[in-house]
Design a protein around this motif. Structure first.
Motif, PDB file in Angstrom:
ATOM      1  N   VAL A  23      -3.500   2.190  -3.169  1.00 20.80           N
ATOM      2  CA  VAL A  23      -3.106   3.736  -2.971  1.00 20.80           C
ATOM      3  C   VAL A  23      -3.837   4.697  -2.216  1.00 20.80           C
ATOM      4  O   VAL A  23      -5.176   4.456  -2.515  1.00 20.80           O
ATOM      5  CB  VAL A  23      -2.743   4.350  -4.235  1.00 20.80           C
TER       6      VAL A  23
ATOM      7  N   THR B 103      -0.501  10.596  -6.449  1.00 20.22           N
ATOM      8  CA  THR B 103      -0.939   9.457  -6.569  1.00 20.22           C
ATOM      9  C   THR B 103      -2.052   9.135  -7.627  1.00 20.22           C
ATOM     10  O   THR B 103      -2.111   8.118  -7.925  1.00 20.22           O
ATOM     11  CB  THR B 103      -1.815   8.925  -5.250  1.00 20.22           C
TER      12      THR B 103
ATOM     13  N   THR C  43      -5.905  -0.719  -6.247  1.00 18.57           N
ATOM     14  CA  THR C  43      -5.151  -0.247  -7.217  1.00 18.57           C
ATOM     15  C   THR C  43      -5.920  -1.211  -8.712  1.00 18.57           C
ATOM     16  O   THR C  43      -5.877  -0.389  -9.651  1.00 18.57           O
ATOM     17  CB  THR C  43      -3.987  -0.935  -7.376  1.00 18.57           C
TER      18      THR C  43
ATOM     19  N   THR D 148      -4.810   9.999  -8.474  1.00 20.04           N
ATOM     20  CA  THR D 148      -6.294   9.565  -8.025  1.00 20.04           C
ATOM     21  C   THR D 148      -7.221  10.618  -7.965  1.00 20.04           C
ATOM     22  O   THR D 148      -8.442  10.358  -7.443  1.00 20.04           O
ATOM     23  CB  THR D 148      -6.211   8.739  -6.637  1.00 20.04           C
TER      24      THR D 148
ATOM     25  N   ARG E 272       0.937  -1.143  -0.009  1.00 18.46           N
ATOM     26  CA  ARG E 272      -0.043   0.018  -0.067  1.00 18.46           C
ATOM     27  C   ARG E 272       0.940   1.364   0.114  1.00 18.46           C
ATOM     28  O   ARG E 272       1.874   1.417   0.820  1.00 18.46           O
ATOM     29  CB  ARG E 272      -0.896  -0.018   1.251  1.00 18.46           C
TER      30      ARG E 272
END
Length: 398
Positions: free
Chosen positions: A245, A288, A259, A290, A219
């Protein structure tokens, strides 16, 4: 700083001198001929003053703070994000000991390794001042300690490391194998000694590279504060069942994403202003990659600009968002001549500029518009599809 100086600072006379002069200008202290060891006292006062916000526990204990150790230390707020627990933890890189101290609150025993004798002695003194009685500081290299630890047949619930990212000449290091200790080389041994390994990486480290090095049973989390990525943490081992993540925005919240997870379906649609609000995603989301997944789960009605770009909304989010929120005053196709004329007519000579996927840098754009960077109004510029947009903003405090 030398061992002799550390021991001097631990004497009652110099402890009292530091405490008595804590609110003075360090430069004035250094020139005070009435004060024994004035330069040493001045240096400690300077770093304690700087520690007041970053390291409040160290400040309250009037800890001894070597300059280099302070610069490389985590903040206590970031250290508190390390929420693992168990019986025994090994910190392979003690330094000033901020992470060690945080871990000691959740583990029965913490063994903290420090290869520099001066820093190790400083940590011992400071932990005693702060009442952290379950920490053992070992002055040794991580490699030698781990070999001895393994030979004794001992194990730990967590082994944590924040490798030194400075060369002997002071050059910043990013590659993990260049840092000390070399965690990549130690990984096979670490996996024999613990089911959980945690490593702090450079904020510049690539998230995808972290998964490549540490494997799918990992992680990775970015921790940010005030718009700056402070830490990138990777946790790997038997305790990790799903690769994920995550982001932690200090004082704002956190989010985690598997992920391999497919983001929830949501209407995307074209970019169709006007919108009422703009959210600049926090640097941890961008780090990240995201932002769009965050928008899909937390802001399903938002338009998410490509490449971790701005999020456009028509209603305020239900919770404090992971980013900086603005009210949109205007959103127009970028016409530099018209915008320059409008700013001049309004008497605006400076502006806080934000750019994403825009062909000009901030300095060049400011020159183009005839203004200075920073100040009177807030302007964002972005490219969506083939169109460039200029957006005037007003900050919102939630």
């Amino acid at each position: 700083m030398t061992l002799e100086e550390i021991r001097l600072l631990d004497t009652p006379a110099l402890r009292d001198a530091v405490d008595a002069n804590l609110e003075r200008d360090p430069n004035a202290i250094a020139l005070d001929k009435r004060l024994p060891h004035a330069a040493l006292v001045a240096t400690q006062v300077k770093y304690l003053q700087r520690a007041r916000r970053k390291l409040p526990t160290y400040f309250a204990a009037r800890a001894i703070i070597p300059s280099l150790a302070f610069e490389q230390a985590s903040s206590e707020a970031a250290a508190a994000c390390k929420t693992w627990s168990g019986n025994r933890c090994i910190d392979l890189t003690c330094g000033l000991g901020v992470d060690t101290l945080a871990l000691s609150k959740a583990f029965g025993e913490v063994i903290s390794i420090e290869r520099d004798a001066v820093v190790a002695e400083t940590a011992r003194i400071n932990f005693a001042r702060m009442g952290a009685t379950n920490i053992t500081v070992v002055n040794d290299t991580a490699e030698v300690f781990l070999q001895r630890f393994a030979a004794e047949g001992r194990t730990a619930d967590l082994i944590y490391a924040d490798p030194d990212r400075r060369s002997d000449t002071g050059r910043k290091l990013v590659l993990l194998e260049e840092c000390r200790p070399d965690i990549r080389a130690l990984l096979p041994l670490l996996r024999q000694l613990t089911p959980r390994i945690a490593v702090k990486l450079s904020p510049l480290f690539d998230v995808a590279e972290a998964f490549r090095i540490f494997g799918d049973r990992s992680r990775v989390r970015a921790i940010s504060q005030h718009g700056e990525c402070k830490e990138l943490l990777v946790e790997t081992g038997d305790a990790v069942t799903v690769p994920a993540v995550g982001v932690t925005v200090l004082d704002r919240g956190e989010a985690w994403f598997a992920t391999g997870e497919t983001p929830p379906d949501r209407p995307v649609g074209p970019f169709e202003p006007p919108y009422r609000y703009l959210l600049m995603p926090d640097v941890a989301l961008r780090k990240t990659r995201t932002t769009e997944r965050y928008a899909a789960t937390a802001l399903p009605d938002a338009f998410a600009a490509p490449d971790d770009g701005y999020l456009f909304l028509n209603r305020l989010p239900d919770r404090p968002p992971l980013g900086r929120l603005f009210e949109i005053r205007s959103c127009e196709r970028f016409d530099p001549a018209r915008l320059k004329r409008s700013l001049r007519e309004r008497g605006i000579r400076s502006a806080e500029l934000h750019l994403h996927r825009f062909p000009l840098g901030a300095a060049a754009l400011a020159r183009h518009l005839g203004i200075r960077e920073g100040g009177e109004v807030c302007l964002a510029f972005t490219g969506i599809g083939d169109t460039l947009w200029a957006i005037e903003l007003k900050t919102i405090t939630l």
